[in-house]
Design an enzyme around this catalytic site. Structure first.
Site, PDB file in Angstrom:
ATOM      1  N   ASP A  90      -2.934  -0.154   9.777  1.00  0.00           N
ATOM      2  CA  ASP A  90      -3.688   0.937  10.413  1.00  0.00           C
ATOM      3  C   ASP A  90      -4.953   0.350  11.035  1.00  0.00           C
ATOM      4  OD1 ASP A  90      -1.885   2.842   9.579  1.00  0.00           O
ATOM      5  OD2 ASP A  90      -3.045   3.465   7.820  1.00  0.00           O
ATOM      6  N   GLU A 147       1.793  -2.556   6.539  1.00  0.00           N
ATOM      7  CA  GLU A 147       0.907  -2.000   5.517  1.00  0.00           C
ATOM      8  C   GLU A 147       1.579  -0.901   4.699  1.00  0.00           C
ATOM      9  OE1 GLU A 147      -3.147   0.700   5.073  1.00  0.00           O
ATOM     10  OE2 GLU A 147      -2.751  -0.246   7.000  1.00  0.00           O
ATOM     11  N   TYR A 159       1.924  -0.347 -23.243  1.00  0.00           N
ATOM     12  CA  TYR A 159       2.667   0.625 -24.059  1.00  0.00           C
ATOM     13  C   TYR A 159       2.960   0.123 -25.477  1.00  0.00           C
ATOM     14  CZ  TYR A 159       3.088   4.032 -20.366  1.00  0.00           C
ATOM     15  OH  TYR A 159       2.788   4.978 -19.416  1.00  0.00           O
TER      16      TYR A 159
END
Length: 353
Positions: free
Chosen positions: A234, A181, A95
């Site tokens: 997962d 996760e 920025y």
């Protein structure tokens, strides 16, 4: 800090020398994304080999000249920050001149290249990455500015500190650490008061692919407490990939492997074999996409899978079924199955790899 300043001065001196000799200045970088530059070491994970292939960022080449200029720009910003003992996030740097940099990913990539070129860890360059990870459980510590932080499990978690190196006075009676996760699963376990029910533990989530600070914190906690670390991911190629980043590191950050990896991490779940063992209904599983198949095939070829025969078997089960499952699939058995049955059984009877 004098080492950082000296390293930057050496780069600039080389540029000036080339200009004085009427030669086009060149910055030489290691090829960070090339698997040929990576070796696998059981005790460290993926690390960069000493004599790796390099690429040149030349000022006289239209394709690389913009990158050359941006690298010098960021080097000058780092130099000023180190001199004045101030810090900035990668976002602050972007920025400071969005038109010049174009995108945040350009800044991130250049900072990693500079860190690798100077052979200096990123945090020593006075650049902090924005943190997205959370930590909860039996842990307290003091931040660099003296703020005392207590992560004792409640309905809210604590954001992973942005300067992990600076935290001190770490205290914990945790028996193990659980890396989760996804944020949703992490919050669910918090709501179920998992950190206190079974035995005191520390829970961490990187909310998907972990940022540098989350990985640094996992490593720091391992160095400090030497307690078992388990992962809850997962049962899909993406989850396995994320677990491998915590355990063995990533190709692009292999030059910093020594500070980031924890090779003793264990795979607790969700294992592909669990889906069969628990009779999870096929209609709640998700079919593989082409991308999943490609990702899984690439993971199976990686050097660390060869030394993990049990992992290899699990990946073969996943490949044969062409089905994947999110941790939330366990709610098809009962709403609190994960915290009431699945995790306690796994931890008590050693159901990890």
């Amino acid at each position: 800090s004098s080492e950082v300043l000296e390293a930057i001065e050496n780069v600039i001196q080389d540029v000036l020398k080339s200009l004085a000799q009427k030669r086009a200045p060149v910055l030489t970088l290691a090829n960070r994304s090339d698997w040929r530059n990576i070796e696998f070491k059981d005790s460290v994970g993926l690390q960069m080999i000493p004599c790796c292939t390099t690429k040149q960022i030349r000022i006289d080449c239209p394709r690389s000249a913009p990158k050359f200029a941006l690298m010098l720009k960021i080097l000058s910003m780092i130099y000023k920050m180190v001199q004045s003992n101030t810090y900035a996030t990668k976002r602050d740097i972007y920025y400071s001149d969005t038109l010049l940099f174009g995108s945040q990913s350009v800044v991130d990539n250049i900072i990693n290249d500079i860190s690798c070129m100077l052979k200096i860890p990123r945090r020593s360059l006075h650049i902090l990455s924005t943190t997205k990870g959370f930590v909860a459980g039996n842990l307290s510590y003091t931040e660099e500015d003296g703020t005392k932080v207590n992560c004792t499990c409640s309905a809210t978690a604590v954001t992973v500190p942005s300067n992990v190196q600076g935290i001190k006075n770490l205290i914990s009676h945790a028996k193990f650490m659980l890396i989760v996760e996804k944020d949703a699963t992490f919050q669910r376990l918090l709501d179920d008061d998992f950190c206190n029910k079974l035995s005191p533990c520390i829970m961490i989530t990187g909310r998907g692919v972990p940022d540098l600070n989350t990985r640094l914190l996992v490593r720091k906690l391992w160095d400090t407490f030497q307690i078992p670390i388990f992962t809850l991911m997962d049962a899909d190629p993406h989850g396995v990939e994320i677990m491998c980043i915590y355990k063995y590191g990533s190709v692009s950050m292999s030059f910093e492997a020594h500070h980031l990896t924890v090779p003793s991490i264990k795979w607790l779940g969700l294992l592909p074999s669990d889906l069969e063992r628990l009779n999870i209904r096929k209609d709640v599983l998700i079919p593989f996409t082409k991308q999943d198949q490609k990702k899984l095939a690439s993971i199976q070829k990686r050097p660390y899978i060869a030394c993990q025969p049990m992992w290899k078997k699990e990946l073969e089960i996943m490949a044969a079924s062409k089905l994947k499952a999110e941790i939330q699939v366990l709610t098809s058995l009962s709403s609190d199955y994960l915290s009431r049955v699945y995790l306690p059984n796994k931890l008590q009877f050693g159901g990890w790899l």
